[in-house]
Design an enzyme around this catalytic site. Structure first.
Site, PDB file in Angstrom:
ATOM      1  N   LYS A 109       0.820  -1.216   0.000  1.00 32.32           N
ATOM      2  CA  LYS A 109       0.000   0.000   0.000  1.00 32.32           C
ATOM      3  C   LYS A 109       0.850   1.261   0.000  1.00 32.32           C
ATOM      4  O   LYS A 109       0.496   2.261  -0.637  1.00 32.32           O
ATOM      5  CB  LYS A 109      -0.929  -0.014   1.206  1.00 32.32           C
ATOM      6  CG  LYS A 109      -2.014  -1.070   1.103  1.00 32.32           C
ATOM      7  CD  LYS A 109      -2.952  -1.011   2.287  1.00 32.32           C
ATOM      8  CE  LYS A 109      -4.085  -2.017   2.102  1.00 32.32           C
ATOM      9  NZ  LYS A 109      -5.020  -1.994   3.240  1.00 32.32           N
ATOM     10  N   VAL A 156       4.627  -0.300  11.992  1.00 29.70           N
ATOM     11  CA  VAL A 156       5.083   0.783  12.863  1.00 29.70           C
ATOM     12  C   VAL A 156       5.019   0.379  14.325  1.00 29.70           C
ATOM     13  O   VAL A 156       3.972   0.085  14.868  1.00 29.70           O
ATOM     14  CB  VAL A 156       4.259   2.065  12.626  1.00 29.70           C
ATOM     15  CG1 VAL A 156       4.557   3.088  13.699  1.00 29.70           C
ATOM     16  CG2 VAL A 156       4.582   2.631  11.263  1.00 29.70           C
ATOM     17  N   CYS A 206     -12.206  -7.609  17.878  1.00 26.75           N
ATOM     18  CA  CYS A 206     -12.158  -7.173  16.484  1.00 26.75           C
ATOM     19  C   CYS A 206     -13.527  -6.683  16.021  1.00 26.75           C
ATOM     20  O   CYS A 206     -14.553  -7.213  16.419  1.00 26.75           O
ATOM     21  CB  CYS A 206     -11.754  -8.335  15.596  1.00 26.75           C
ATOM     22  SG  CYS A 206     -10.055  -8.794  15.805  1.00 26.75           S
ATOM     23  N   CYS A 232       0.670  11.404  29.933  1.00 26.35           N
ATOM     24  CA  CYS A 232       0.810  12.858  29.817  1.00 26.35           C
ATOM     25  C   CYS A 232       0.808  13.578  31.158  1.00 26.35           C
ATOM     26  O   CYS A 232       0.870  14.802  31.202  1.00 26.35           O
ATOM     27  CB  CYS A 232      -0.284  13.426  28.909  1.00 26.35           C
ATOM     28  SG  CYS A 232      -1.930  13.447  29.658  1.00 26.35           S
TER      29      CYS A 232
END
Lengths: 67, 339
Positions: free
Chosen positions: B81, B105, B181, B243
């Site tokens: 892709k 990734v 899923c 964070c």
């Protein structure tokens, strides 16, 4: 009881009394959901004990993973 | 070429100055599926300076219904892709510096890809990768835009480090791989709506009009005609490990242990070798010729079909085992034919 869900006025069944039961009613109880009740976001831990009343305004957003 | 962006420049919140800013920015898109191809096309047409797009998969016929950069030839050739997307994007705007990468990734890749990037667009299909993106975004102070869809339902949210709650604040602790899923299919108008929500926020960030950002998590169901938006600013948690004050970026360390991933709704398992290798596909083809299966090869991958299973090996050593959702079955096929 009549409440406003995501901006739409809806009649909910008599056996739905709490926020958890509402999530179950919409099949969202197994999902990661953010619930806002009358402009206040509810802590997840409080869904079970938070009672709904006539005219409440509820916004529900659930997370999905597809893309 | 000054005519090219004239309509966008006439739009006051962007203007000539905004267009220059867009021109100087670099966006990283993680995933070149439905959302990734949509976002990439919008940003490339809008005249982004640089675009990097990464994807681990290759084009299949079932993608063509909604993945707007791909054509029949890409599916026939089983083009990765990332490659097929770049080919099309270059035709749309030759001014844009486009980089594409065939990769799964994870932390290591993202740490390298993030250099010089102004914004990350989420176009992944799983929360494992999103949580890594979320931690990287916080660590390097780079905004990212979550987007997802299934069936006729879509959702988006913009995360600005140090200002908005992060995805970890909103979702709290999710078990990795713990969300089931989605197999409800997907229709293309939902993809395009999520892409619209994501890319309009991207444009605001790129022209630095932060005041205009939505500040709400938005979701909709186009078939049921529902829409919802929640202002989440005060959900930012000081105790958040991604964070908050004592942040540890937990998803940057967990990840290194995950070597297999089941592809949602695809009846496929990906196996990623612990150490990256540069696989010699021609050599592998010679070895596999001794087997009874069917082999196809292009410069990027080798596909080997045996019985009801198809094994696809990429040059970086990854393999996709189609025809099973069972990790142990996938592993045994991998070891029998590919290792």
């Amino acid at each position: 009881m009549e409440i406003v869900i995501n901006g739409e006025k809806l009649e909910i069944p008599i056996d739905v009394a709490t926020v958890s039961e509402l999530l179950q009613h919409y099949g969202l109880n197994q999902k990661v959901v953010i619930v806002e009740l009358n402009n206040e976001i509810l802590e997840k831990g409080n869904h079970q004990e938070t009672l709904l009343s006539n005219g409440d305004r509820v916004e529900m957003v659930h997370f999905v993973g597809g893309g | 070429m000054s005519e090219r962006y004239s309509r966008q420049e006439l739009f006051t919140p962007i203007g000539v100055k905004g267009q220059e800013r867009i021109r100087n920015k670099h966006v990283l898109i993680i995933g070149a599926g439905a959302l990734g191809t949509g976002s990439a096309e919008n940003l490339v047409r809008a005249g982004i300076g640089s675009l990097t797009i990464v994807d681990r998969d290759y084009v299949e016929w079932s993608n063509l219904q909604r993945q707007q950069l791909f054509c029949e030839n890409d599916a026939k050739k089983r083009l990765p892709k990332a490659i097929a997307a770049k080919n099309r994007l270059k035709l749309l705007n030759s001014d844009v510096n486009i980089t594409s990468l065939i990769a799964d990734v994870s932390v290591e890749e993202l740490e390298q890809l993030i250099d010089g990037v102004d914004l990350i667009m989420d176009a992944t299909d799983n929360f494992e990768t999103r949580m890594i993106i979320n931690d990287i975004s916080q660590k390097h102070n780079i905004p990212w835009i979550y987007g997802a869809c299934v069936g006729s339902y879509g959702i988006s949210y913009t995360i600005i480090p140090r200002i908005t709650p992060c995805l970890h604040c909103l979702m709290e602790d999710i078990p990795l791989g713990g969300l089931t899923c989605d197999t409800a299919g997907i229709i293309s108008p939902v993809v395009q709506t999520v892409v619209a929500y994501q890319t309009v926020e991207a444009l605001k960030i790129l022209v630095e009009d932060y005041e205009a950002l939505r500040n709400k998590i938005v979701s909709f169901d186009l078939w049921k005609n529902e829409h919802s938006a929640i202002r989440v600013a005060h959900v930012k948690k000081d105790s958040c490990l991604s964070c908050g004050t004592h942040r540890t970026y937990p998803y940057l360390s967990y990840q290194n242990r995950t070597k297999t991933a089941v592809f949602c709704g695809r009846d496929s398992v990906q196996i990623r070798p612990a150490v990256k290798t540069d696989r010699d596909l021609a050599q592998l083809e010679k070895i596999l010729l001794a087997q009874k299966g069917e082999i196809e090869r292009n410069p990027y991958l080798l596909s080997f079909t045996i019985g009801s299973h198809r094994l696809v090996v990429f040059k970086d050593g990854r393999a996709m085992i189609h025809g099973t959702n069972d990790i142990s079955v996938a592993k045994s096929l991998y070891h029998r034919y590919l290792s």
